[in-house]
Design an enzyme around this catalytic site. Structure first.
Site, PDB file in Angstrom:
ATOM      1  N   HIS A 177      33.848  43.305  22.215  1.00  0.00           N
ATOM      2  CA  HIS A 177      35.120  43.723  23.110  1.00  0.00           C
ATOM      3  C   HIS A 177      36.414  43.520  21.920  1.00  0.00           C
ATOM      4  O   HIS A 177      36.540  42.506  21.521  1.00  0.00           O
ATOM      5  CB  HIS A 177      35.204  43.505  24.302  1.00  0.00           C
ATOM      6  N   GLU A 210      28.655  54.442  55.144  1.00  0.00           N
ATOM      7  CA  GLU A 210      29.146  55.586  54.874  1.00  0.00           C
ATOM      8  C   GLU A 210      30.076  55.423  53.458  1.00  0.00           C
ATOM      9  O   GLU A 210      30.175  56.279  52.554  1.00  0.00           O
ATOM     10  CB  GLU A 210      30.191  56.242  55.882  1.00  0.00           C
ATOM     11  N   ASP A 257      37.058  36.517  26.990  1.00  0.00           N
ATOM     12  CA  ASP A 257      38.261  37.193  26.261  1.00  0.00           C
ATOM     13  C   ASP A 257      39.375  36.223  26.421  1.00  0.00           C
ATOM     14  O   ASP A 257      39.907  35.625  25.367  1.00  0.00           O
ATOM     15  CB  ASP A 257      38.916  38.461  26.924  1.00  0.00           C
TER      16      ASP A 257
END
EC number: 1.1.1.382
Length: 332
Positions: free
Chosen positions: A112, A231, A87
């Site tokens: 995009h 976790e 971009d």
């Protein structure tokens, strides 16, 4: 929204056209090869020399059997100029190398909508402006094509002076096999705003901060960093895979009752109304162009904030511990 498939699209309109793909990175490589393998005439526009050395992307495109040209020459040759460059570099390359080659009847294509949506690129009124946006990274896109299927995608039309912009865009998606999965039609604004919002608040920004903060809370409470990583970071993929396969409902069915109860009882206390309000503020900053202006200014200044953020995260304990944990899963 209507979902379009193979039977809804005719790709014969591309048979007499040349598609000039600008850039041969992940998306340029995948899309160009899929188009070529479907019998479409494709040329690649690239920079031959970078930093005094041969550009690896130029060399790879040649090795893959493409005609590779300087960007201005490729733009001159292409009926569809498909810009798949980052971009931040698109506006200057467009202005200096692509725009002078445009003429009535040509089409500018993007994957995009950032530069069109925020007017960093303003095409001539006599040129079609379209978007074909895959909902997958280039590697997955190419893999699906080679397996005889495709990935879902989006199509948008911004300018249609030729009267055939929509047909060309849809034909490109069919040639890349996206219509085997399904195509949604949208606007440039919808794709751009939703994409930026999703990246900032959920997929990248939100998720990274959730994992980092969870890791820090456990470590600061005296738990082993290795267990905290398992976790709060490592097991994220297990949950996301379940959602990807069958939705949130299916994920809730698969996890333990204890985990599901905790999800409903505690989750909304962590990501509550105040976070939703912050998300709304972020969406407004995307829609009004404030974020785009901030990012363009950051790029012009040499991306100091981006560099500092990368360095800071690279030094964070979650990264050093993660590197050791990932070694446990490497095949010997």
């Amino acid at each position: 929204m209507e979902i379009l498939h193979d039977e809804d699209v005719d790709d014969s309109i591309l048979r007499d056209k040349t598609i000039a793909v600008m850039g041969y990175g992940a998306q340029g490589d995948a899309q160009a090869n899929c188009l070529k393998d479907s019998g479409i005439n494709v040329v690649i526009g690239e920079t031959e020399i970078l930093g005094g050395n041969k550009n690896p992307s130029w060399e790879k495109a040649k090795e893959d059997g493409f005609e590779v040209l300087p960007i201005d020459k490729a733009a001159e040759k292409g009926d569809v100029v498909h810009i798949l460059l980052p971009d931040e570099v698109q506006p200057a390359i467009y202005e200096n190398q692509i725009k002078p080659q445009l003429k009535a009847g040509k089409a500018l294509c993007f994957s995009h909508g950032f530069n069109i949506c925020f007017k960093r690129i303003v095409p001539p009124e006599d040129v079609d402006v379209i978007m074909v946006a895959p909902k997958a990274p280039g590697t997955e896109e190419r893999k699906a094509y080679l397996e005889g299927f495709g990935v879902p995608g989006l199509v948008a039309v911004k300018q249609n002076p030729s009267g055939e912009a929509r047909e060309v865009a849809l034909a490109m998606t069919k040639a890349m096999h996206w219509t085997k999965a399904g195509i949604l039609e949208c606007t440039f604004e919808q794709e751009t705003y939703e994409d930026l919002f999703g990246e900032q608040c959920v997929l990248c920004g939100g998720l990274v901060e959730l994992m980092r903060n969870g890791f820090e809370v456990l470590v600061e409470a005296g738990y082993p960093p290795e267990m905290a990583y398992f976790e709060c970071v490592h097991e994220m993929k297990l949950i996301v895979d379940l959602v990807w396969q069958g939705g949130i409902k299916r994920m809730a069915e698969v996890i333990s009752n204890t985990a599901e109860y905790g999800m409903w009882a505690v989750g909304h206390q962590i990501i509550g109304p105040e976070v939703k309000e912050k998300m709304k503020e972020a969406l407004k900053r995307v829609e009004n162009g404030e974020f785009a202006n901030e990012w363009v200014d950051e790029y012009k200044r040499g991306i100091p904030f981006l560099k500092a953020s990368r360095e800071k995260m690279g030094e964070h304990q979650v990264e050093t511990v993660g590197a050791e944990i990932r070694k446990l899963f490497a095949q010997k």
